[in-house]
Design a protein around this motif. Sequence first.
Motif, PDB file in Angstrom:
ATOM      1  N   VAL A 217      -9.047   4.218  21.942  1.00 41.81           N
ATOM      2  CA  VAL A 217      -9.347   4.869  20.667  1.00 41.81           C
ATOM      3  C   VAL A 217     -10.830   5.247  20.680  1.00 41.81           C
ATOM      4  O   VAL A 217     -11.678   4.402  20.967  1.00 41.81           O
ATOM      5  N   PRO A 218     -11.167   6.506  20.406  1.00 40.86           N
ATOM      6  CA  PRO A 218     -12.568   6.912  20.500  1.00 40.86           C
ATOM      7  C   PRO A 218     -13.536   6.038  19.709  1.00 40.86           C
ATOM      8  O   PRO A 218     -14.653   5.780  20.172  1.00 40.86           O
ATOM      9  N   ILE A 219     -13.146   5.589  18.529  1.00 42.43           N
ATOM     10  CA  ILE A 219     -14.042   4.714  17.762  1.00 42.43           C
ATOM     11  C   ILE A 219     -14.026   3.292  18.318  1.00 42.43           C
ATOM     12  O   ILE A 219     -14.958   2.527  18.106  1.00 42.43           O
ATOM     13  N   GLY A 220     -12.960   2.924  19.023  1.00 48.70           N
ATOM     14  CA  GLY A 220     -12.959   1.674  19.766  1.00 48.70           C
ATOM     15  C   GLY A 220     -12.559   0.427  19.021  1.00 48.70           C
ATOM     16  O   GLY A 220     -12.818  -0.692  19.485  1.00 48.70           O
ATOM     17  N   ARG A 221     -11.919   0.585  17.875  1.00 51.35           N
ATOM     18  CA  ARG A 221     -11.493  -0.589  17.112  1.00 51.35           C
ATOM     19  C   ARG A 221     -10.399  -0.190  16.145  1.00 51.35           C
ATOM     20  O   ARG A 221     -10.219   1.003  15.850  1.00 51.35           O
ATOM     21  N   PRO A 222      -9.661  -1.164  15.591  1.00 53.06           N
ATOM     22  CA  PRO A 222      -8.703  -0.838  14.542  1.00 53.06           C
ATOM     23  C   PRO A 222      -9.418  -0.582  13.220  1.00 53.06           C
ATOM     24  O   PRO A 222     -10.574  -0.978  13.032  1.00 53.06           O
ATOM     25  N   ALA A 223      -8.727   0.070  12.314  1.00 49.92           N
ATOM     26  CA  ALA A 223      -9.258   0.273  10.958  1.00 49.92           C
ATOM     27  C   ALA A 223      -9.070  -0.989  10.131  1.00 49.92           C
ATOM     28  O   ALA A 223      -8.209  -1.830  10.422  1.00 49.92           O
ATOM     29  N   THR A 224      -9.848  -1.108   9.098  1.00 47.35           N
ATOM     30  CA  THR A 224      -9.597  -2.133   8.082  1.00 47.35           C
ATOM     31  C   THR A 224      -8.699  -1.519   7.001  1.00 47.35           C
ATOM     32  O   THR A 224      -8.678  -0.296   6.832  1.00 47.35           O
ATOM     33  N   PRO A 225      -7.965  -2.342   6.266  1.00 48.69           N
ATOM     34  CA  PRO A 225      -7.178  -1.804   5.151  1.00 48.69           C
ATOM     35  C   PRO A 225      -8.026  -1.019   4.163  1.00 48.69           C
ATOM     36  O   PRO A 225      -7.583  -0.007   3.612  1.00 48.69           O
ATOM     37  N   GLU A 226      -9.255  -1.465   3.952  1.00 49.78           N
ATOM     38  CA  GLU A 226     -10.131  -0.788   2.993  1.00 49.78           C
ATOM     39  C   GLU A 226     -10.503   0.613   3.456  1.00 49.78           C
ATOM     40  O   GLU A 226     -10.622   1.541   2.637  1.00 49.78           O
ATOM     41  N   GLU A 227     -10.666   0.801   4.759  1.00 49.80           N
ATOM     42  CA  GLU A 227     -10.997   2.129   5.276  1.00 49.80           C
ATOM     43  C   GLU A 227      -9.848   3.107   5.070  1.00 49.80           C
ATOM     44  O   GLU A 227     -10.069   4.277   4.747  1.00 49.80           O
ATOM     45  N   VAL A 228      -8.631   2.626   5.236  1.00 51.08           N
ATOM     46  CA  VAL A 228      -7.473   3.480   4.972  1.00 51.08           C
ATOM     47  C   VAL A 228      -7.336   3.734   3.476  1.00 51.08           C
ATOM     48  O   VAL A 228      -7.052   4.849   3.038  1.00 51.08           O
ATOM     49  N   ALA A 229      -7.568   2.702   2.680  1.00 52.82           N
ATOM     50  CA  ALA A 229      -7.469   2.836   1.222  1.00 52.82           C
ATOM     51  C   ALA A 229      -8.449   3.872   0.691  1.00 52.82           C
ATOM     52  O   ALA A 229      -8.130   4.630  -0.236  1.00 52.82           O
ATOM     53  N   ASN A 230      -9.641   3.946   1.269  1.00 57.61           N
ATOM     54  CA  ASN A 230     -10.624   4.939   0.826  1.00 57.61           C
ATOM     55  C   ASN A 230     -10.091   6.356   0.967  1.00 57.61           C
ATOM     56  O   ASN A 230     -10.281   7.208   0.093  1.00 57.61           O
ATOM     57  N   VAL A 231      -9.406   6.620   2.076  1.00 62.74           N
ATOM     58  CA  VAL A 231      -8.855   7.955   2.321  1.00 62.74           C
ATOM     59  C   VAL A 231      -7.698   8.234   1.360  1.00 62.74           C
ATOM     60  O   VAL A 231      -7.590   9.326   0.790  1.00 62.74           O
ATOM     61  N   ILE A 232      -6.834   7.256   1.180  1.00 62.74           N
ATOM     62  CA  ILE A 232      -5.700   7.411   0.257  1.00 62.74           C
ATOM     63  C   ILE A 232      -6.200   7.705  -1.149  1.00 62.74           C
ATOM     64  O   ILE A 232      -5.686   8.605  -1.831  1.00 62.74           O
ATOM     65  N   CYS A 233      -7.201   6.972  -1.582  1.00 62.64           N
ATOM     66  CA  CYS A 233      -7.704   7.163  -2.947  1.00 62.64           C
ATOM     67  C   CYS A 233      -8.428   8.497  -3.099  1.00 62.64           C
ATOM     68  O   CYS A 233      -8.383   9.106  -4.183  1.00 62.64           O
ATOM     69  N   PHE A 234      -9.063   8.967  -2.059  1.00 63.96           N
ATOM     70  CA  PHE A 234      -9.627  10.323  -2.109  1.00 63.96           C
ATOM     71  C   PHE A 234      -8.519  11.346  -2.347  1.00 63.96           C
ATOM     72  O   PHE A 234      -8.639  12.217  -3.218  1.00 63.96           O
ATOM     73  N   LEU A 235      -7.430  11.247  -1.598  1.00 63.93           N
ATOM     74  CA  LEU A 235      -6.331  12.200  -1.750  1.00 63.93           C
ATOM     75  C   LEU A 235      -5.700  12.116  -3.132  1.00 63.93           C
ATOM     76  O   LEU A 235      -5.191  13.115  -3.656  1.00 63.93           O
TER      77      LEU A 235
END
Length: 266
Positions: A217-235
Amino acid sequence: MRFEGRTALVTGGGTGIGAAVARRLSADGATVAVLGRRREPLEAVAAATGGIAIAADAADTGAVRAALADIRARAGPVDILIANAGGHGMGPTVSMDDRTWAESARANLDTAFVCARECLPDLIERGGTIVIVSSIAGLAAAPEAAGYVTMKHACIGLGKSLARDYGRKGVRTNIVCPGWVTSEMADEEMATLVGQAGAALGVTSVEEAYALVTKHVPIGRPATPEEVANVICFLASAEAAMVNGAVLTVDGGASIVDLPTIAFAD
C-alpha cells in the motif's frame, strides 16, 4: 456543527467504522441512532454520543420500520443514512454452501437495500443523503471470498442506482470503499492469517499481519476507523453538495497498485 439539527441512522454502528462515524456525526451536531445486532456495543456508542441504540437486523423490513418509528418519535425524520453493516461470505465458490452465500447477501446487500428503501420517504422530504460502505473488495476480487466480493460489488451498483433515481428528488447517494482498517473484524482476519500461515510468512502477531497485508500500500499502513469516518461524514455533509454517485476509495492507494510490477518493488 455542520450536522446540527440533523438525524442520522448508522447501521453496523456498534464497532469499527460505524462507531467512528457515529462519534464524528455527533461531534458535528447530529442526533445519531446506531443500529446493529449486538446491544452492548451499541449502548456504549449511544451513551458516548448521546444517541439512540437499536438492536435489530438491518435486513429485516419489519425491524427497520419499527426502528425508524422509534427514531422519528425521539429525534425526528432521518436526514442521513450510513449503510455500514456488512461481513460474511468468505470462502471459494466451489465449497461455499447456500447458507453462507445467503448470509453474505443479507449482511452486505440486503441491509443497505432495506434501510435505503425504508429511509427514502424521510430522505426525499428532508433533502437527505445516503452513504453506502462497500470495500475495495467491491472493485477487485480478494482471494477465496466469493460471497463478500460479489455483495460488495453489488453495493456499488445499488448506490449508483439510488444516485440515478433519487438525485432529482434531492437525495444524494455515494459509496465509500475502504481498504484495510484497524477494527475488530479486521483484527480477527489478521489473527486468522497468523494462525494459518504465520510461520511460513514470518508473522507472529496481529500487528505484524497488518504490516504484511499493507506492505504494498503506497501509504504503508491500514486506515483507522476515524480516517474512514472523516471521508464518510464529508460525503454526508453539505460540503459535498455536488457529489452524487461517486465511488471513493479510502485505502491509502492500495487500489492503484499495478500487481504485475510488485515483483520489481520487492
